[in-house]
Write a protein that holds these residues in place. Structure first.
Motif, PDB file in Angstrom:
ATOM      1  N   ILE A  40       0.839  -1.207   0.000  1.00  0.00           N
ATOM      2  CA  ILE A  40       0.000   0.000   0.000  1.00  0.00           C
ATOM      3  C   ILE A  40       0.872   1.253   0.000  1.00  0.00           C
ATOM      4  N   GLY A  41       1.960   1.213   0.771  1.00  0.00           N
ATOM      5  CA  GLY A  41       2.837   2.367   0.857  1.00  0.00           C
ATOM      6  C   GLY A  41       3.471   2.721  -0.470  1.00  0.00           C
ATOM      7  N   ALA A  45       2.622   6.123  -2.393  1.00  0.00           N
ATOM      8  CA  ALA A  45       3.671   7.090  -2.726  1.00  0.00           C
ATOM      9  C   ALA A  45       3.632   7.427  -4.204  1.00  0.00           C
ATOM     10  N   ILE A  46       3.398   6.419  -5.039  1.00  0.00           N
ATOM     11  CA  ILE A  46       3.254   6.679  -6.473  1.00  0.00           C
ATOM     12  C   ILE A  46       2.041   7.563  -6.724  1.00  0.00           C
ATOM     13  N   GLY A  47       0.946   7.251  -6.007  1.00  0.00           N
ATOM     14  CA  GLY A  47      -0.269   8.043  -6.170  1.00  0.00           C
ATOM     15  C   GLY A  47      -0.101   9.489  -5.737  1.00  0.00           C
ATOM     16  N   THR A 108       3.647   5.075   3.137  1.00  0.00           N
ATOM     17  CA  THR A 108       3.478   5.975   1.995  1.00  0.00           C
ATOM     18  C   THR A 108       4.385   7.197   2.125  1.00  0.00           C
ATOM     19  N   GLU A 109       4.399   7.805   3.296  1.00  0.00           N
ATOM     20  CA  GLU A 109       5.221   8.995   3.491  1.00  0.00           C
ATOM     21  C   GLU A 109       6.710   8.664   3.467  1.00  0.00           C
ATOM     22  N   GLY A 114      11.686   8.628  -0.090  1.00  0.00           N
ATOM     23  CA  GLY A 114      12.666   7.894  -0.881  1.00  0.00           C
ATOM     24  C   GLY A 114      12.589   8.250  -2.355  1.00  0.00           C
ATOM     25  N   PHE A 115      11.375   8.361  -2.886  1.00  0.00           N
ATOM     26  CA  PHE A 115      11.212   8.743  -4.288  1.00  0.00           C
ATOM     27  C   PHE A 115      11.763  10.145  -4.547  1.00  0.00           C
ATOM     28  N   ASP A 116      11.499  11.069  -3.622  1.00  0.00           N
ATOM     29  CA  ASP A 116      11.971  12.444  -3.788  1.00  0.00           C
ATOM     30  C   ASP A 116      13.491  12.531  -3.755  1.00  0.00           C
TER      31      ASP A 116
END
Length: 229
Positions: A40-41, A45-47, A108-109, A114-116
């Motif tokens: 879900i996370g 995060a993608i969403g 998610t946060e 990590g994505f950022d």
């Protein structure tokens, strides 16, 4: 007049099988919620980074709603909410569902951070090499992002295991619920919760060791460099 502390663990230790069963159920809850919450996370995060304002807004609402309400209230909402629409599920299923929803928001946060942290230049370079969107997300974004936030993720999952104690409020037969039954039968509350605290410490160490070993498998580059996981 002085009063001595009279500790007697005998009657509590006689119920070691119940404590073991409770510890196993606690781990089962934690591992199930960890796996589902991690999925879900990642999706959340993608969403949150989606170009669609509706998708990003829905993911943001989910995260803020969960992070700003107590876990116990969330458990009651799931427990009584499902019952109100006629879904009679076991306490274990309800507990696993509530814990998954909770940890999914925090994951998610963490994953969004990590994505950022992935440099935009790496993504542009991958696009220049004509990698597919799936390849870019998997090799350039997801795996490096997980590697960067892995310590934070593992800490969150261990905290989830400890927080699972509140599911005793809906009669889930995890470790704290078992401890409540034992102390009510033996009238040895202090001794019971000393043992339970020690068991939680052991469970935390088991999970941290497991995540450390998993990290060695998932991130061989860090293993070669000797970077802490």
């Amino acid at each position: 007049m002085t009063m001595g502390l009279d500790l007697d663990f005998t009657t509590v230790l006689e119920r070691w099988q119940s404590l073991l069963d409770g510890a196993v159920l606690t781990l089962e809850l934690a591992l199930m919620a960890t796996v589902l919450g991690a999925a879900i996370g990642v999706l959340g995060a993608i969403g949150r980074g989606s170009a669609s304002r509706a998708v990003a807004g829905a993911c943001g609402f989910y995260v803020e709603a969960i992070r700003n309400t107590p876990l116990l209230v969330q458990i009651f909402l799931v427990y009584f909410g499902l019952a109100s629409i006629g879904l009679k599920l076991s306490a274990f299923t309800v507990a696993a569902t509530a814990l998954t929803i909770n940890v999914g928001a925090y994951t998610t946060e963490i994953m969004r951070a990590g994505f950022d942290a992935i440099p935009r230049g790496q993504i542009e370079a991958a696009e220049g090499l004509a990698l597919s969107r799936v390849q870019i997300y998997w090799h350039i974004i997801l795996l490096p992002a997980v590697e960067r936030v892995y310590p934070a993720l593992t800490s969150q999952f261990v905290l989830l295991m400890l927080a699972s104690s509140v599911t005793s409020q809906i009669s889930a037969e995890e470790l704290t619920a078992v401890a409540n039954y034992i102390q009510s039968d033996t009238y040895r509350a202090f001794e019971t919760y000393i043992l339970v605290a020690l068991i939680y410490v052991v469970l935390s160490l088991v999970m941290r060791t497991g995540f450390w070993g998993l990290g060695l498998v998932l991130f061989p580059r860090r293993r070669r460099l000797g970077t802490p996981l």
